[in-house]
Design a protein around this motif. Structure first.
Motif, mmCIF file in Angstrom:
data_model
loop_
_atom_site.group_PDB
_atom_site.id
_atom_site.type_symbol
_atom_site.label_atom_id
_atom_site.label_comp_id
_atom_site.label_asym_id
_atom_site.label_seq_id
_atom_site.Cartn_x
_atom_site.Cartn_y
_atom_site.Cartn_z
ATOM 1 N N ALA A 164 18.196 18.437 -0.125
ATOM 2 C CA ALA A 164 19.264 19.285 -0.502
ATOM 3 C C ALA A 164 18.731 20.677 -0.766
ATOM 4 C CB ALA A 164 19.798 18.763 -1.845
ATOM 5 N N THR A 165 17.540 20.794 -1.250
ATOM 6 C CA THR A 165 17.115 22.263 -1.416
ATOM 7 C C THR A 165 17.043 23.006 -0.280
ATOM 8 O OG1 THR A 165 16.011 21.082 -3.486
ATOM 9 C CG2 THR A 165 15.366 23.480 -2.827
ATOM 10 N N LEU A 166 16.484 22.089 0.680
ATOM 11 C CA LEU A 166 16.259 22.771 2.030
ATOM 12 C C LEU A 166 17.527 23.519 2.497
ATOM 13 C CD1 LEU A 166 13.918 22.993 4.100
ATOM 14 C CD2 LEU A 166 14.615 20.538 5.149
ATOM 15 N N PHE A 167 18.767 22.623 2.375
ATOM 16 C CA PHE A 167 19.931 23.006 2.802
ATOM 17 C C PHE A 167 20.465 24.191 2.218
ATOM 18 C CE2 PHE A 167 24.818 22.973 2.853
ATOM 19 C CZ PHE A 167 24.915 22.644 4.072
ATOM 20 N N ILE A 168 20.146 24.203 0.729
ATOM 21 C CA ILE A 168 20.424 25.379 0.231
ATOM 22 C C ILE A 168 19.625 26.713 0.433
ATOM 23 C CG2 ILE A 168 20.451 26.674 -1.998
ATOM 24 C CD1 ILE A 168 20.801 23.660 -3.223
ATOM 25 N N GLY A 169 18.364 26.346 0.675
ATOM 26 C CA GLY A 169 17.548 27.320 1.180
ATOM 27 C C GLY A 169 17.828 27.913 2.721
ATOM 28 N N LEU A 170 18.435 26.989 3.490
ATOM 29 C CA LEU A 170 18.814 27.473 4.783
ATOM 30 C C LEU A 170 20.167 28.528 4.490
ATOM 31 C CD1 LEU A 170 18.703 24.207 7.180
ATOM 32 C CD2 LEU A 170 17.427 26.569 7.264
ATOM 33 N N CYS A 171 20.800 28.391 3.564
ATOM 34 C CA CYS A 171 21.864 29.142 3.559
ATOM 35 C C CYS A 171 21.598 30.620 2.929
ATOM 36 C CB CYS A 171 22.861 28.587 2.355
ATOM 37 S SG CYS A 171 23.882 26.990 3.075
ATOM 38 N N ALA A 172 20.514 30.364 1.853
ATOM 39 C CA ALA A 172 20.062 31.507 1.174
ATOM 40 C C ALA A 172 19.574 32.894 1.844
ATOM 41 C CB ALA A 172 19.358 31.325 -0.104
ATOM 42 N N GLY A 173 19.654 33.999 1.573
ATOM 43 C CA GLY A 173 18.937 34.941 2.204
ATOM 44 C C GLY A 173 19.802 36.300 2.332
ATOM 45 N N ARG A 174 19.217 37.303 2.920
ATOM 46 C CA ARG A 174 19.831 38.575 2.988
ATOM 47 C C ARG A 174 20.801 38.486 4.133
ATOM 48 N NH1 ARG A 174 19.754 41.937 -0.178
ATOM 49 N NH2 ARG A 174 20.130 43.716 1.573
ATOM 50 N N PHE A 175 20.659 37.647 5.045
ATOM 51 C CA PHE A 175 21.864 37.539 6.401
ATOM 52 C C PHE A 175 22.574 36.334 5.834
ATOM 53 C CE2 PHE A 175 23.335 35.772 10.150
ATOM 54 C CZ PHE A 175 23.746 37.063 10.983
ATOM 55 N N ALA A 176 23.835 36.594 5.420
ATOM 56 C CA ALA A 176 24.721 35.668 4.996
ATOM 57 C C ALA A 176 25.208 34.588 6.090
ATOM 58 C CB ALA A 176 26.045 36.299 4.439
ATOM 59 N N VAL A 177 25.057 33.355 5.686
ATOM 60 C CA VAL A 177 25.280 32.225 6.753
ATOM 61 C C VAL A 177 26.129 31.238 5.972
ATOM 62 C CG1 VAL A 177 24.408 30.231 7.714
ATOM 63 C CG2 VAL A 177 23.003 32.343 7.756
#
Lengths: 348, 436
Positions: free
Chosen positions: A20-33
């Motif tokens: 689950a955290t991995l999933f959130i981590g993939l979304c998070a960041g400066r480049f919106a996904v």
């Protein structure tokens, strides 16, 4: 937190939380996904990996989102997981071997050796990034071997002596590092050394993942298989022997495996402080001392911890915070809290 | 079951064990007694293969330990160590289950069945309720029971107990040893226990081994070894025996306020003629057919100081060279003399408590600093004092009189200065009056 509930915490639950955290981590960041992009990107993961392994090239049909997710964020998050897991498991092993819950993985000077090696790689002209990592790895292992060899030559197997030779080796490599910094070119090499020392996952790629996964996974496998013996080793030499275990050999094997893991981690991402000390210590408060549970659970928690720390490091501010800063800023107060709770309510 | 032959252990030129031999059969309880530093723990460590003896061998069921792997040894021999805190908070059950370790292969861990078996052992010892408790939080008695449960779970063939009653209260002391004894009887367990209290050995042991300076002082069936003379000799402390419910027990004489014997001290500076006075006295006693025992050290004087000295066994009149002045202070003996082995042996023969009986008279010339520190003949004197109505004439230099009285807890001994003109008369009176 009730002891009875958490003692039944299963590794499978940890894996769920990590995913689950991995999933959130993939979304998070400066480049919106968008979350939906992640599913479509992950479907392309097998083909991308196959192409990378077979041809070394990235397929052309990837969108910008796919590239960010598959080639930047995903390997970076995996690196965070592996390094977190590696540092934590070796911390837990070192603590058991040295029979001291306050031991951290750099007790034998592995981290100092790695840092010296990396700085040397960065100062030597024409070293590739791979060369830097190899030098860091070799120096880290050399430091641990030197500390163990010295302790053995001093004629005793005493754990205290090994800790002291670790300090000696660590300080020699530490001063070597300072010397290299002083010699380094202040406009190019010195900043490179300083940034490397801060620890960062920003250069992670799929090749980083591969180069880390092999030693960490193999090392963890061995430790996992030996974790029951570590329980016996925690009782000290006399009791281990009377229970049929030769402590010096087992200790050597465990120290070598964990030093190997630490050296690979530190050589790849630089120094990530506190995690190897705090996480096993924290997990022990709710799993108990039994390494049968402690080793797998603390490994999972360590992986999660670094994953979260890295997500915070890259997503919370406009500039990326060095990962070592985040782990220390979170780890040190957490440690203080654990000590406080320990004083307040007994050991459990 | 276990046989130990001529065991020796030398480290850094120091001989910690020498010529230790004994046999143990299944179901037997062997107690090892000895003063502090006698080598009991070294012996224990040799027995469980924790250290390799420099000489001799230990065999378990006819197989030498040196040819067995650590796990093979541990499958038959379980140790109850002196308790200490563990670095991590294991539960009591986890501690007990570790007894299964020698039966597991390298990558194996205990099964559910092992856990159930361990719980059963705990229940047999009435500590089932402690299973989930943190070992470090248990009381000393509970911890000892946990360690015992672990050892019994590991192997009920041979148990080694290293000072099992340390830190235990009065009740727990008996409880733990009763449980061990029960295992001897019910499961035919052989037991070797280091004990500090001779009375516990008296209660539980079948065989006793007395260890002194790494050598066996006495070994055999309990009834032959456990005498008040042997106990006095072992600890250098005059010990009386008394009976409760048909069982003999031991207690230091001075604690009980008993003195079974009388002591007369002759004092005077070196070279003042103490030995000469005694030689005359002995001759006089021989004329009057008064038997004497003990030893005499006639010295040869040179330039106003003792140059060498002989030793005489008064009973047999044997004589040999004992000490020679070296002029160098020997740190071990605290004197400027070197002593011959032959002389030491003759002195020990003269002071042998096995040949000293009721109403007899013993002369010791002289008691010096070595004896006060438990060296020399120091430990040979206490057992002599336990002999009923015995009389002792000691030669002591004036500076040591007070320490000698304190060391052997003498109540109002008669003290006579060598210058006393009535010395001979007083000596004769001392040996005669008491004999009456």
């Amino acid at each position: 937190m009730s002891v009875m509930v958490t003692r039944r915490l299963l590794p499978i639950q940890c894996i769920g939380v990590i995913t689950a955290t991995l999933f959130i981590g993939l979304c998070a960041g400066r480049f919106a996904v968008d979350p939906s992009d992640i599913f479509s990107a992950i479907q392309k993961l097998p083909s991308v990996l196959t192409s990378l392994i077979l041809t070394g090239l990235v397929p052309d049909d990837l969108s910008q989102e796919d590239r960010v997710i598959l080639l930047i964020r995903f390997p970076r998050l995996l690196t965070a997981l592996i390094v977190g897991a590696g540092l934590t498991v070796s911390g837990a092993v070192y603590q058991g071997v040295f029979r001291n819950p306050l031991v951290s993985p750099d007790i034998l000077g592995v981290a100092s050796g790695c840092m010296f090696g990396a700085a040397m790689g960065l100062v030597l002209p024409g070293s590739s990034w791979l060369m830097v990592q190899i030098l860091a790895f070799v120096c880290g292992l050399f430091a641990a071997c030197a500390a163990m060899f010295m302790a053995k030559r001093f004629g005793s197997n005493s754990l205290l002596l090994m800790i002291m030779t670790g300090i000696i080796v660590g300080s020699i490599f530490g001063s070597g590092l300072t010397m290299l910094k002083a010699l380094a070119d202040p406009y190019g090499e010195l900043p490179a050394i300083v940034f490397w020392l801060m620890g960062s996952l920003s250069v992670s790629s799929w090749s980083t993942v591969a180069q880390l996964a092999i030693p960490v996974v193999i090392g963890y496998g061995l430790i996992h298989a030996l974790r029951y013996r570590l329980n016996v080793l925690c009782l000290g030499d006399q009791q281990s022997r009377s229970l049929g275990i030769e402590p010096t050999r087992l200790r050597l094997v465990l120290i070598v495996i964990s030093s190997f893991i630490v050296a690979s981690c530190v050589a790849t991402v630089g120094q990530v402080a506190w995690i190897g000390l705090v996480v096993p210590h924290m997990v022990r408060t709710f799993t108990g001392a039994d390494n049968m549970r402690l080793i797998p659970i603390s490994t999972a928690v360590g992986a999660l911890f670094l994953l979260l720390a890295d997500s915070v490091a890259r997503a919370s501010f406009t500039m990326e915070i060095p990962i070592g800063v985040v782990t220390s800023l979170v780890g040190a107060p957490l440690f203080a809290f654990l000590l406080f709770r320990f004083r307040q309510g007994g050991t459990d | 079951m276990l046989s130990v032959t001529d065991l020796g252990y030398v480290i850094d030129d120091k001989c910690l064990l020498e010529g230790v031999s004994f046999e143990l059969e299944a179901g037997e309880f062997l107690a090892i007694l000895g003063a502090n530093g006698a080598g009991k723990t070294t012996l224990m460590n040799c027995l469980c293969g924790l250290i390799t003896p420099s000489k001799g061998s230990v065999s378990l069921n006819q197989r030498p330990l040196s040819k067995m792997s650590r796990a093979e040894i541990a499958q038959q021999m379980a140790l109850v160590p002196q308790q200490q805190e563990t670095a991590f908070a294991f539960t009591a059950l986890e501690m007990v289950v570790m007894g299964r370790t020698p039966f597991l292969s390298t990558f194996e861990s205990p099964s559910e069945q092992d856990n159930a078996d361990a719980k059963q052992v705990m229940q047999l010892l009435d500590i089932g309720g402690l299973a989930k408790r943190d070992y470090n939080h248990l009381s000393g008695g509970e911890r000892q029971l946990i360690l015992l449960a672990r050892a019994l779970f590991q192997s009920d063939r041979l148990l080694l107990l290293d000072e099992p009653t340390n830190h235990l209260d009065y009740r727990n002391r008996f409880q733990i040893l009763s449980l061990v004894k029960r295992s001897c009887i019910e499961s035919n367990t052989a037991v070797i226990a280091i004990l500090h209290d001779p009375n516990l050995a008296q209660l539980y042991a079948d065989k006793v081994l007395l260890l002194e300076h790494g050598k066996v002082l006495n070994y055999g069936e309990r009834s032959t070894v456990m005498t008040s003379k042997n106990i006095s000799r072992l600890y250098g402390l005059a010990t009386a025996s008394y009976r409760i419910a048909e069982q003999e027990f031991f207690m230091p004489q001075n604690v009980l306020g008993l003195s079974l014997s009388k002591v007369l001290i002759i004092t005077g500076e070196s070279g003042s003629g103490k030995t000469t006075a005694l030689v005359d006295f002995i001759a006089l006693c021989q004329q009057k057919h008064i038997p004497l025992k003990g030893m005499l050290c006639p010295g040869v004087m040179k330039d106003g100081q003792r140059y060498s000295s002989d030793i005489v066994d008064i009973a047999t009149n044997e004589r040999c060279l004992f000490g020679l002045r070296t002029g160098v202070l020997d740190k071990e003996t605290g004197t400027r003399f070197s002593f011959t082995e032959e002389g030491m042996a003759l002195g020990k023969q003269a002071l042998d408590h096995n040949h000293f009986h009721q109403d007899e008279i013993c002369i010791v010339d002289e008691i010096g600093p070595m004896e006060l520190s438990g060296e020399g003949f120091g430990r040979h004197i206490a057992p002599l004092l336990t002999v009923a109505n015995s009389r002792h004439i000691w030669v002591v230099r004036p500076s040591l009189v007070e320490r000698v009285c304190r060391h052997w807890s003498l109540h109002n001994p008669e003290i006579i200065d060598i210058e006393d003109t009535a010395l001979a008369e007083k000596l004769m009176q001392f040996v005669r009056v008491n004999a009456a």
